[in-house]
Write a protein that holds these residues in place. Sequence first.
Motif, short mmCIF file in Angstrom:
data_model
loop_
_atom_site.label_atom_id
_atom_site.label_comp_id
_atom_site.label_asym_id
_atom_site.label_seq_id
_atom_site.Cartn_x
_atom_site.Cartn_y
_atom_site.Cartn_z
N MET A 82 -58.88 17.02 -10.78
CA MET A 82 -60.26 16.52 -10.28
C MET A 82 -61.29 17.23 -11.05
N GLN A 83 -60.94 18.73 -11.52
CA GLN A 83 -61.91 19.50 -12.28
C GLN A 83 -61.31 19.81 -13.46
N PRO A 84 -61.31 19.04 -14.55
CA PRO A 84 -60.57 19.54 -15.75
C PRO A 84 -61.13 20.63 -16.54
N GLU A 85 -62.57 20.69 -16.15
CA GLU A 85 -63.35 21.75 -16.74
C GLU A 85 -62.98 23.16 -16.49
N LEU A 86 -62.17 23.46 -15.47
CA LEU A 86 -61.82 24.47 -15.20
C LEU A 86 -60.74 24.91 -16.18
N THR A 87 -60.28 24.21 -16.85
CA THR A 87 -59.04 24.56 -17.92
C THR A 87 -59.79 25.18 -19.16
N LYS A 88 -61.07 25.13 -19.40
CA LYS A 88 -61.73 25.62 -20.43
C LYS A 88 -61.57 26.91 -20.36
N TYR A 89 -61.97 27.60 -19.15
CA TYR A 89 -61.84 29.13 -19.20
C TYR A 89 -60.74 29.90 -19.65
N ASP A 90 -61.13 31.05 -19.96
CA ASP A 90 -59.93 31.78 -20.33
C ASP A 90 -59.32 32.36 -19.03
N HIS A 91 -59.98 32.55 -18.17
CA HIS A 91 -59.57 32.58 -16.75
C HIS A 91 -60.42 32.09 -15.46
N VAL A 92 -60.10 32.04 -14.47
CA VAL A 92 -61.06 31.73 -13.46
C VAL A 92 -61.14 32.51 -12.19
N LEU A 93 -60.66 33.85 -12.38
CA LEU A 93 -60.57 34.74 -11.43
C LEU A 93 -62.08 35.25 -10.90
N LEU A 94 -63.02 35.26 -11.75
CA LEU A 94 -64.38 35.60 -11.24
C LEU A 94 -65.21 34.41 -10.62
N LEU A 95 -64.57 33.25 -10.19
CA LEU A 95 -65.11 32.18 -9.64
C LEU A 95 -65.00 32.53 -8.13
N THR A 96 -66.00 31.97 -7.42
CA THR A 96 -66.03 32.44 -5.87
C THR A 96 -66.49 31.04 -5.24
N ASP A 97 -65.89 30.82 -3.98
CA ASP A 97 -66.34 29.92 -3.05
C ASP A 97 -67.79 30.13 -2.71
N PRO A 98 -68.50 29.28 -1.60
CA PRO A 98 -69.77 29.53 -1.33
C PRO A 98 -69.92 30.93 -0.31
N THR A 99 -68.78 31.32 0.05
CA THR A 99 -68.80 32.42 0.93
C THR A 99 -68.38 33.75 0.13
N GLY A 100 -68.46 33.56 -1.11
CA GLY A 100 -68.27 34.72 -1.98
C GLY A 100 -66.63 35.07 -2.08
N LYS A 101 -65.89 34.61 -1.52
CA LYS A 101 -64.33 34.55 -1.48
C LYS A 101 -64.07 34.41 -3.00
N ALA A 102 -63.19 35.28 -3.72
CA ALA A 102 -62.62 34.97 -5.00
C ALA A 102 -61.14 34.27 -4.91
N LEU A 103 -61.32 33.04 -4.70
CA LEU A 103 -60.16 32.30 -4.06
C LEU A 103 -58.88 32.46 -5.15
N PHE A 104 -59.34 32.23 -6.60
CA PHE A 104 -58.42 32.40 -7.64
C PHE A 104 -57.68 33.72 -7.59
N VAL A 105 -58.28 34.54 -7.16
CA VAL A 105 -57.58 36.19 -7.18
C VAL A 105 -56.59 35.98 -5.92
N HIS A 106 -56.94 35.47 -4.85
CA HIS A 106 -56.17 35.18 -3.84
C HIS A 106 -54.73 34.38 -4.47
N PHE A 107 -55.12 33.38 -5.07
CA PHE A 107 -53.89 32.69 -5.41
C PHE A 107 -52.95 33.24 -6.30
N VAL A 108 -53.37 34.00 -7.26
CA VAL A 108 -52.84 34.92 -8.32
C VAL A 108 -51.92 36.02 -7.72
N ASN A 109 -52.70 36.65 -6.55
CA ASN A 109 -52.10 37.75 -5.41
C ASN A 109 -50.57 37.09 -4.96
N ILE A 110 -50.94 36.08 -4.51
CA ILE A 110 -49.93 35.30 -3.58
C ILE A 110 -48.64 35.06 -4.54
N ALA A 111 -48.73 34.64 -5.91
CA ALA A 111 -47.84 34.19 -6.71
C ALA A 111 -47.21 35.49 -7.23
#
Length: 159
Positions: A82-111
């Motif tokens: 749905m958002q292939p542009e996300l694959t162009k970054y070296d990483h997406v860890l600094l991206l946050t949702d509108p509440t400021g949550k670093a969702l991708f950091v949470h994804f990585v931590n769970i993995a």
Amino acid sequence: MSLIRVIAILGILFLSPSALRADETATKEECVVKCYEAAATVTSQGQDEAVRLLNDPNGPFVWKDSYVFLMDINGKMLAHPMQPELTKYDHVLLLTDPTGKALFVHFVNIARTSGSGWVDYMWPKPGKTTPTKKTTFIYRVPDTNLFVGAGVYVAGMIY
């Protein structure tokens, strides 16, 4: 043949499969099953083929209002239909949702830690720009540095 029956048949003929899917809501159980299927695809067909399948917005890992994405444990988005542009970054860890949550950091931590689990955050539904509450299942592909995720949009407060 009744008028109602004719209208129903015409409605079925003229609705596209994607139009039918957009009105349906994925379940958490479907997200878990699709993540296991995507992980099995990575294992059996290799990362390149899995990336090709997962990037396809009309492929087997896009259903109803949900989809599976693929990342590595360093935070690189490898496939997102749905958002292939996300694959162009070296990483997406600094991206946050509108509440400021670093969702991708949470994804990585769970993995990295438990290997699977759920993360709540805000994200736009496919085809929309306004973020909606979402909960996503994360599942690490066994014996790799890769993980997959798929989520559902939820009503009500999640924070």
